[in-house]
Design a protein around this motif. Structure first.
Motif, mmCIF file in Angstrom:
data_model
loop_
_atom_site.group_PDB
_atom_site.id
_atom_site.type_symbol
_atom_site.label_atom_id
_atom_site.label_comp_id
_atom_site.label_asym_id
_atom_site.label_seq_id
_atom_site.Cartn_x
_atom_site.Cartn_y
_atom_site.Cartn_z
ATOM 1 N N MET A 1 0.841 -1.167 0.000
ATOM 2 C CA MET A 1 0.000 0.000 0.000
ATOM 3 C C MET A 1 0.886 1.230 0.000
ATOM 4 S SD MET A 1 -3.331 1.429 1.434
ATOM 5 C CE MET A 1 -3.965 -0.163 1.495
ATOM 6 N N LEU A 2 0.534 2.173 -0.797
ATOM 7 C CA LEU A 2 1.278 3.417 -0.930
ATOM 8 C C LEU A 2 0.352 4.556 -0.554
ATOM 9 C CD1 LEU A 2 3.771 4.919 -2.070
ATOM 10 C CD2 LEU A 2 2.606 4.839 -4.259
ATOM 11 N N ARG A 3 0.772 5.364 0.372
ATOM 12 C CA ARG A 3 -0.016 6.531 0.758
ATOM 13 C C ARG A 3 0.529 7.741 0.021
ATOM 14 N NH1 ARG A 3 1.104 4.458 6.277
ATOM 15 N NH2 ARG A 3 -0.593 3.053 6.705
ATOM 16 N N THR A 4 -0.370 8.616 -0.378
ATOM 17 C CA THR A 4 0.068 9.857 -0.996
ATOM 18 C C THR A 4 -0.324 11.015 -0.091
ATOM 19 O OG1 THR A 4 -1.953 9.986 -2.282
ATOM 20 C CG2 THR A 4 -0.068 8.957 -3.338
ATOM 21 N N PHE A 5 0.366 12.131 -0.259
ATOM 22 C CA PHE A 5 0.184 13.273 0.626
ATOM 23 C C PHE A 5 0.336 14.532 -0.196
ATOM 24 C CE2 PHE A 5 -0.008 14.855 4.856
ATOM 25 C CZ PHE A 5 0.748 16.010 4.891
ATOM 26 N N GLN A 6 -0.350 15.585 0.186
ATOM 27 C CA GLN A 6 -0.276 16.843 -0.555
ATOM 28 C C GLN A 6 0.049 17.999 0.379
ATOM 29 O OE1 GLN A 6 -4.179 16.922 -2.180
ATOM 30 N NE2 GLN A 6 -5.134 17.670 -0.332
ATOM 31 N N VAL A 7 0.750 18.979 -0.137
ATOM 32 C CA VAL A 7 1.063 20.191 0.608
ATOM 33 C C VAL A 7 0.992 21.370 -0.362
ATOM 34 C CG1 VAL A 7 2.797 21.416 1.955
ATOM 35 C CG2 VAL A 7 2.637 18.933 2.136
ATOM 36 N N ALA A 8 0.216 22.388 -0.031
ATOM 37 C CA ALA A 8 0.170 23.615 -0.830
ATOM 38 C C ALA A 8 0.869 24.706 -0.035
ATOM 39 C CB ALA A 8 -1.262 24.011 -1.149
ATOM 40 N N LEU A 9 1.889 25.312 -0.628
ATOM 41 C CA LEU A 9 2.702 26.287 0.083
ATOM 42 C C LEU A 9 2.490 27.722 -0.376
ATOM 43 C CD1 LEU A 9 5.990 24.200 0.044
ATOM 44 C CD2 LEU A 9 4.384 24.425 1.926
ATOM 45 N N THR A 10 1.687 27.937 -1.407
ATOM 46 C CA THR A 10 1.445 29.273 -1.934
ATOM 47 C C THR A 10 -0.047 29.565 -1.873
ATOM 48 O OG1 THR A 10 3.339 29.082 -3.425
ATOM 49 C CG2 THR A 10 1.695 30.747 -3.974
ATOM 50 N N PRO A 11 -0.469 30.628 -1.168
ATOM 51 C CA PRO A 11 -1.899 30.968 -1.133
ATOM 52 C C PRO A 11 -2.441 31.162 -2.543
ATOM 53 C CG PRO A 11 -0.673 32.271 0.465
ATOM 54 C CD PRO A 11 0.342 31.549 -0.385
ATOM 55 N N GLY A 12 -3.603 30.569 -2.821
ATOM 56 C CA GLY A 12 -4.215 30.670 -4.139
ATOM 57 C C GLY A 12 -3.826 29.544 -5.073
ATOM 58 N N VAL A 13 -2.904 28.692 -4.643
ATOM 59 C CA VAL A 13 -2.497 27.541 -5.450
ATOM 60 C C VAL A 13 -2.775 26.294 -4.619
ATOM 61 C CG1 VAL A 13 -0.608 26.406 -6.673
ATOM 62 C CG2 VAL A 13 -0.697 28.890 -6.568
ATOM 63 N N ASP A 14 -3.442 25.320 -5.222
ATOM 64 C CA ASP A 14 -3.816 24.108 -4.503
ATOM 65 C C ASP A 14 -3.344 22.888 -5.276
ATOM 66 O OD1 ASP A 14 -4.960 22.618 -2.474
ATOM 67 O OD2 ASP A 14 -6.971 22.686 -3.323
ATOM 68 N N ILE A 15 -3.127 21.791 -4.561
ATOM 69 C CA ILE A 15 -2.725 20.541 -5.193
ATOM 70 C C ILE A 15 -3.581 19.417 -4.616
ATOM 71 C CG2 ILE A 15 -0.832 20.142 -3.550
ATOM 72 C CD1 ILE A 15 0.740 18.932 -5.972
ATOM 73 N N THR A 16 -4.048 18.538 -5.475
ATOM 74 C CA THR A 16 -4.815 17.372 -5.022
ATOM 75 C C THR A 16 -4.138 16.111 -5.540
ATOM 76 O OG1 THR A 16 -6.291 17.518 -6.935
ATOM 77 C CG2 THR A 16 -7.028 18.582 -4.914
ATOM 78 N N VAL A 17 -4.192 15.079 -4.714
ATOM 79 C CA VAL A 17 -3.568 13.798 -5.050
ATOM 80 C C VAL A 17 -4.514 12.675 -4.632
ATOM 81 C CG1 VAL A 17 -1.232 14.705 -4.769
ATOM 82 C CG2 VAL A 17 -2.365 13.614 -2.835
ATOM 83 N N PRO A 18 -4.349 11.472 -5.197
ATOM 84 C CA PRO A 18 -5.177 10.350 -4.746
ATOM 85 C C PRO A 18 -4.836 9.975 -3.311
ATOM 86 C CG PRO A 18 -3.585 9.650 -6.420
ATOM 87 C CD PRO A 18 -3.439 11.123 -6.262
ATOM 88 N N ALA A 19 -5.809 9.422 -2.578
ATOM 89 C CA ALA A 19 -5.617 9.102 -1.163
ATOM 90 C C ALA A 19 -4.612 7.974 -0.950
ATOM 91 C CB ALA A 19 -6.942 8.739 -0.527
ATOM 92 N N SER A 20 -4.724 6.892 -1.680
ATOM 93 C CA SER A 20 -3.776 5.786 -1.542
ATOM 94 C C SER A 20 -3.820 4.919 -2.789
ATOM 95 C CB SER A 20 -4.070 4.946 -0.297
ATOM 96 O OG SER A 20 -5.312 4.306 -0.437
ATOM 97 N N VAL A 21 -2.751 4.180 -2.993
ATOM 98 C CA VAL A 21 -2.618 3.334 -4.175
ATOM 99 C C VAL A 21 -2.003 2.012 -3.741
ATOM 100 C CG1 VAL A 21 -1.442 3.123 -6.410
ATOM 101 C CG2 VAL A 21 -2.238 5.358 -5.646
ATOM 102 N N ASN A 22 -2.490 0.931 -4.307
ATOM 103 C CA ASN A 22 -1.895 -0.374 -4.088
ATOM 104 C C ASN A 22 -1.201 -0.771 -5.385
ATOM 105 O OD1 ASN A 22 -1.294 -3.104 -3.790
ATOM 106 N ND2 ASN A 22 -3.138 -3.505 -2.600
ATOM 107 N N LEU A 23 0.122 -0.923 -5.333
ATOM 108 C CA LEU A 23 0.884 -1.261 -6.543
ATOM 109 C C LEU A 23 0.866 -2.748 -6.862
ATOM 110 C CD1 LEU A 23 4.017 1.014 -6.072
ATOM 111 C CD2 LEU A 23 2.009 1.426 -7.500
#
Length: 153
Positions: A1-23
């Motif tokens: 199981m692989l967990r993914t994580f997101q971080v947005a560091l600039t106001p007005g810019v957002d990033i979305t990623v899938p919650a988890s992936v099984n390879l």
């Protein structure tokens, strides 16, 4: 199981990623390749000119519980490529970090995944990155977990 994580560091810019992936499963000494799902950066800063950003990617080691090296896949055995944009809106110059698997980079250090180098106005880009895990010999069988983090600034 692989967990993914997101971080947005600039106001007005957002990033979305899938919650988890099984390879899936791979053999000791072999390779395992899989898609992470869609990653999307949305920039709604409007007419700021230019409104550029850089999305980066990093990884933790993959582990199968406590037990040391026999239960660890190091970050330098995890390769990443962004692939091209699969969808974009709003224009601007969008540059993938690694357009194909031939340009894959290890995640031993933080890498650039995608970037917007020019343009203004609201925009969004989506890509479908993949990873390749080179499974070391000498590790024990088990379910290995790690985290892939995408950030944008």
């Amino acid at each position: 199981m692989l967990r993914t994580f997101q971080v947005a560091l600039t106001p007005g810019v957002d990033i979305t990623v899938p919650a988890s992936v099984n390879l899936g499963a791979g053999a000791v000494g072999g390779t395992l390749t899989g898609q992470l799902g869609s990653v999307e950066v949305t920039d709604f800063r409007g007419p700021i000119n230019p409104n550029t950003w850089v999305a980066t990617v990093s990884a933790t080691v993959f582990t199968a519980g406590p037990g040391g090296a026999q239960r660890t896949i190091a970050r330098d055995r995890i390769s990443y490529w962004s692939g091209p944009a699969t969808r974009s809106t709003g224009g601007g110059t969008l540059v993938p970090g690694q357009p194909t698997s031939a340009q894959a980079v290890t995640l031993a250090v933080t890498r650039e995944a995608f970037r917007k180098t020019a343009g203004s106005g609201n925009n969004a880009v989506r890509w479908a990155p993949a990873i390749r895990v080179t499974i070391p010999t000498g590790i024990v069988a088990g379910t290995y977990r790690g985290t892939i983090t995408h950030s944008v600034a």
